[in-house]
Design a protein around this motif. Structure first.
Motif, PDB file in Angstrom:
ATOM      1  N   PRO A   1       0.821  -1.215   0.000  1.00 31.96           N
ATOM      2  CA  PRO A   1       0.000   0.000   0.000  1.00 31.96           C
ATOM      3  C   PRO A   1       0.860   1.273   0.000  1.00 31.96           C
ATOM      4  O   PRO A   1       0.618   2.196   0.773  1.00 31.96           O
ATOM      5  N   GLY A   2       1.896   1.298  -0.834  1.00 30.07           N
ATOM      6  CA  GLY A   2       2.768   2.463  -0.908  1.00 30.07           C
ATOM      7  C   GLY A   2       3.859   2.483   0.142  1.00 30.07           C
ATOM      8  O   GLY A   2       4.513   3.498   0.338  1.00 30.07           O
ATOM      9  N   THR A   3       4.064   1.359   0.810  1.00 28.06           N
ATOM     10  CA  THR A   3       5.043   1.307   1.901  1.00 28.06           C
ATOM     11  C   THR A   3       6.355   0.659   1.491  1.00 28.06           C
ATOM     12  O   THR A   3       7.264   0.552   2.316  1.00 28.06           O
ATOM     13  N   LEU A   4       6.471   0.237   0.245  1.00 29.56           N
ATOM     14  CA  LEU A   4       7.676  -0.447  -0.229  1.00 29.56           C
ATOM     15  C   LEU A   4       7.980   0.011  -1.647  1.00 29.56           C
ATOM     16  O   LEU A   4       7.084   0.098  -2.492  1.00 29.56           O
ATOM     17  N   ALA A   5       9.257   0.315  -1.888  1.00 28.59           N
ATOM     18  CA  ALA A   5       9.715   0.699  -3.229  1.00 28.59           C
ATOM     19  C   ALA A   5      10.963  -0.116  -3.554  1.00 28.59           C
ATOM     20  O   ALA A   5      11.676  -0.561  -2.651  1.00 28.59           O
ATOM     21  N   VAL A   6      11.208  -0.305  -4.834  1.00 29.71           N
ATOM     22  CA  VAL A   6      12.391  -1.039  -5.296  1.00 29.71           C
ATOM     23  C   VAL A   6      13.075  -0.197  -6.364  1.00 29.71           C
ATOM     24  O   VAL A   6      12.420   0.333  -7.257  1.00 29.71           O
ATOM     25  N   ARG A   7      14.386  -0.098  -6.228  1.00 30.02           N
ATOM     26  CA  ARG A   7      15.187   0.602  -7.232  1.00 30.02           C
ATOM     27  C   ARG A   7      16.414  -0.231  -7.530  1.00 30.02           C
ATOM     28  O   ARG A   7      16.972  -0.851  -6.644  1.00 30.02           O
ATOM     29  N   THR A   8      16.805  -0.233  -8.785  1.00 31.50           N
ATOM     30  CA  THR A   8      18.087  -0.837  -9.137  1.00 31.50           C
ATOM     31  C   THR A   8      19.098   0.289  -9.245  1.00 31.50           C
ATOM     32  O   THR A   8      18.747   1.431  -9.550  1.00 31.50           O
ATOM     33  N   THR A   9      20.339  -0.045  -8.969  1.00 29.71           N
ATOM     34  CA  THR A   9      21.382   0.966  -8.974  1.00 29.71           C
ATOM     35  C   THR A   9      22.666   0.379  -9.529  1.00 29.71           C
ATOM     36  O   THR A   9      22.812  -0.841  -9.613  1.00 29.71           O
ATOM     37  N   ASP A  10      23.573   1.243  -9.875  1.00 31.63           N
ATOM     38  CA  ASP A  10      24.890   0.817 -10.331  1.00 31.63           C
ATOM     39  C   ASP A  10      25.660   0.258  -9.129  1.00 31.63           C
ATOM     40  O   ASP A  10      25.136   0.173  -8.025  1.00 31.63           O
ATOM     41  N   CYS A  11      26.886  -0.086  -9.321  1.00 34.21           N
ATOM     42  CA  CYS A  11      27.703  -0.755  -8.315  1.00 34.21           C
ATOM     43  C   CYS A  11      27.690  -0.050  -6.961  1.00 34.21           C
ATOM     44  O   CYS A  11      27.956   1.145  -6.868  1.00 34.21           O
ATOM     45  N   LEU A  12      27.371  -0.793  -5.926  1.00 36.27           N
ATOM     46  CA  LEU A  12      27.380  -0.276  -4.559  1.00 36.27           C
ATOM     47  C   LEU A  12      28.711  -0.513  -3.856  1.00 36.27           C
ATOM     48  O   LEU A  12      28.922  -0.011  -2.766  1.00 36.27           O
ATOM     49  N   GLY A  13      29.593  -1.301  -4.438  1.00 33.06           N
ATOM     50  CA  GLY A  13      30.938  -1.413  -3.905  1.00 33.06           C
ATOM     51  C   GLY A  13      31.413  -2.737  -3.349  1.00 33.06           C
ATOM     52  O   GLY A  13      32.473  -3.180  -3.736  1.00 33.06           O
ATOM     53  N   PRO A  14      30.700  -3.377  -2.446  1.00 33.33           N
ATOM     54  CA  PRO A  14      31.262  -4.614  -1.879  1.00 33.33           C
ATOM     55  C   PRO A  14      31.067  -5.813  -2.813  1.00 33.33           C
ATOM     56  O   PRO A  14      30.320  -6.749  -2.542  1.00 33.33           O
ATOM     57  N   CYS A  15      31.773  -5.781  -3.943  1.00 31.48           N
ATOM     58  CA  CYS A  15      31.594  -6.768  -5.013  1.00 31.48           C
ATOM     59  C   CYS A  15      31.877  -8.196  -4.562  1.00 31.48           C
ATOM     60  O   CYS A  15      31.294  -9.144  -5.089  1.00 31.48           O
ATOM     61  N   GLU A  16      32.767  -8.361  -3.615  1.00 29.82           N
ATOM     62  CA  GLU A  16      33.083  -9.703  -3.126  1.00 29.82           C
ATOM     63  C   GLU A  16      31.914 -10.314  -2.358  1.00 29.82           C
ATOM     64  O   GLU A  16      31.917 -11.499  -2.053  1.00 29.82           O
TER      65      GLU A  16
END
Length: 142
Positions: A55-70
């Motif tokens: 009910p508008g309480t959750l969103a999802v976004r994709t993003t470029d590299c966040l850093g901790p690749c391992e």
């Protein structure tokens, strides 16, 4: 009120911003090269479906590299406005590679996420920290 983003619809809850799942899709996360047995697109679809059904309480976004690749695949659970006001801070999760973990992420976010819901033990096992480089180059508080 609905906002459209490049990642699809995002609902804004009347009490502020929703709990947001930031899904890394940079250099390692979400690639079949690194994790060939994982349905990366399917995982994002599951998360987006959960957001659309909220009910508008959750969103999802994709993003470029966040850093901790391992520790790929990485998901950051950002608190809602209410969660942040209650003391919640972003929860970084690593090794998000299976359907069961995604079910726990969705349940935790639906329950309110950081600051509002108790962290399930399954997510506590996947808790990680942002890389210093990622935090420094973005200049953000996570």
């Amino acid at each position: 009120m609905a906002n459209a983003t490049r990642n699809g619809p995002m609902m804004l809850h009347s009490t502020g911003s929703p709990c947001t799942l930031m899904v890394c899709r940079g250099c390692c996360c979400g690639t079949h090269r690194k994790h060939p047995a994982v349905d990366h697109d399917g995982h994002v679809a599951v998360l987006r479906k959960a957001a659309a059904e909220s009910p508008g309480t959750l969103a999802v976004r994709t993003t470029d590299c966040l850093g901790p690749c391992e520790r790929s695949n990485v998901i950051v659970v950002q608190p809602s406005t209410r969660g942040r006001l209650a003391g919640g801070r972003a929860l970084w999760l690593g090794w998000a590679l299976d359907d069961d973990l995604l079910d726990h992420v969705v349940a935790y976010a639906r329950a309110g996420g950081p600051g509002l819901a108790e962290l399930p033990p399954a997510l506590d096992l996947h808790r990680t920290e942002p890389s210093r480089l990622a935090a420094a180059t973005r200049g953000r508080r996570y």
